[in-house]
Design an enzyme around this catalytic site. Sequence first.
Site, PDB file in Angstrom:
ATOM      1  N   GLU A  17      35.836 103.863 -36.955  1.00  0.00           N
ATOM      2  CA  GLU A  17      36.153 105.245 -37.301  1.00  0.00           C
ATOM      3  C   GLU A  17      34.916 106.063 -37.647  1.00  0.00           C
ATOM      4  O   GLU A  17      34.106 105.656 -38.481  1.00  0.00           O
ATOM      5  CB  GLU A  17      37.124 105.254 -38.485  1.00  0.00           C
ATOM      6  N   HIS A  46      32.390 106.993 -42.599  1.00  0.00           N
ATOM      7  CA  HIS A  46      32.516 108.426 -42.848  1.00  0.00           C
ATOM      8  C   HIS A  46      31.335 109.171 -42.245  1.00  0.00           C
ATOM      9  O   HIS A  46      30.708 110.005 -42.892  1.00  0.00           O
ATOM     10  CB  HIS A  46      32.634 108.690 -44.349  1.00  0.00           C
ATOM     11  N   GLU A  59      39.356 113.499 -38.747  1.00  0.00           N
ATOM     12  CA  GLU A  59      39.849 113.974 -40.045  1.00  0.00           C
ATOM     13  C   GLU A  59      39.107 115.207 -40.535  1.00  0.00           C
ATOM     14  O   GLU A  59      39.643 115.999 -41.308  1.00  0.00           O
ATOM     15  CB  GLU A  59      39.781 112.869 -41.097  1.00  0.00           C
ATOM     16  N   HIS A  64      45.811 111.530 -39.680  1.00  0.00           N
ATOM     17  CA  HIS A  64      45.092 111.142 -40.898  1.00  0.00           C
ATOM     18  C   HIS A  64      45.803 111.658 -42.134  1.00  0.00           C
ATOM     19  O   HIS A  64      46.428 112.718 -42.122  1.00  0.00           O
ATOM     20  CB  HIS A  64      43.675 111.718 -40.838  1.00  0.00           C
TER      21      HIS A  64
END
Length: 403
Positions: free
Chosen positions: A238, A214, A264, A314
């Site tokens: 990611e 993240h 996202e 997403h």
Amino acid sequence: MKIAELKTFVVGNPPPAFGGRYFLFLKLKTACGIEGVGEVYAASFAPKAIVAMIEDVFERHVLGADPFRIEALWRNVYGRGYTLRPDVSLMGVLSGIEMALWDIIGKAVGRPVYDLLGGKVHERLRSYTYLYPDEPGSHAYSDSPVYSVPDAAAERALKYVAQGFTAVKFDPAGPYSTFDPRQPSLERLALSEAFCKTLREALGTKCDLLFGTHGQFTVSGALRLARRIEPYEPLWFEEPTPPEAPEEMARVAAQCRMPIATGERLTTKYEFARVLETGAASILQMNLGRVGGILEAKKIAAMAEAHYAQIAPHLYCGPVVGAANIQLAACSPNFLILESIERWDGFQARLLKKPIRWEEGYVIPPEEPGLGVELDEAVAAAHPWDGTALHLVPRFGPVEPPD
């Protein structure tokens, strides 16, 4: 045909709450009675504030508008208040409204949205799921070994493979923080490598591994992590660095053998253009409840196609965004894979009068007009959310090693 009414729904997501604490749905209705449903994915304010934003945009720009004039409405909302720049909360509101307009348009002409955006090119859509725990009510890091024990994660992944999934996502790299980016701890480096090794040994070549982070790490920290997990061939790495500086993520992509995925937290064609121009990622993960809506996502997919990049919409919200993702994926030649909330069963299915169709690892695009889903208002009304929590909450303050 003119838009005449707005209705909003803040729906609590009961345990195990996969997809978030609550969902924000809206309905638009024309004067002639056609209804369209949308969903807003906005996480930076409490839901009551988001509802007020929806109502403000509706009153100023949507009430009395022709639902077919999406381009004009989009520009007017995007530029309101002398902005004309990506505003994540405003774009979340616009996304839900725009989604509902497409639902109305599709119903008015009797065609699925994908038929209005070039037509279906995929008869079925490969999907993946996050590794959610088996235990009822468990979704926090501290609640389930699926998030912290490689063998438990592998066992859960095998169950998903038995259901038909050919890809699973997991994120053992640790919590995200308002003080990111940082260096990963040695503990998290070792755990991440152990997750990939154990899952690859358990699954072999039957299942792709999607390694989620993240945006926690600096460029050098992301590269340290990449070197540990690259031997296990994840389909993607990611959001290795924060999304605000794609030129920094591009430094990771240039030195990493894994495909980089991101998107996202991005919104509009303008932010995604920077990702493509810098070479920051080759897999774009737009969320249609945030990115600016369906048409904006289609424009981004077209830009990606010209850069030989793929899309993987997403989803960490409700099934209406999921339905919009499906419409985009069905008509995009460079579609790669679709995020599912498991098999679209449980509460996600109950919210819809007819559940999203999932078969042996694939979502089947609907033939019904518009988005192809109808919100069950009785179920939504039976699960109101009146809390003040944000949809997602990072750790406030630095994450000190070991975490």
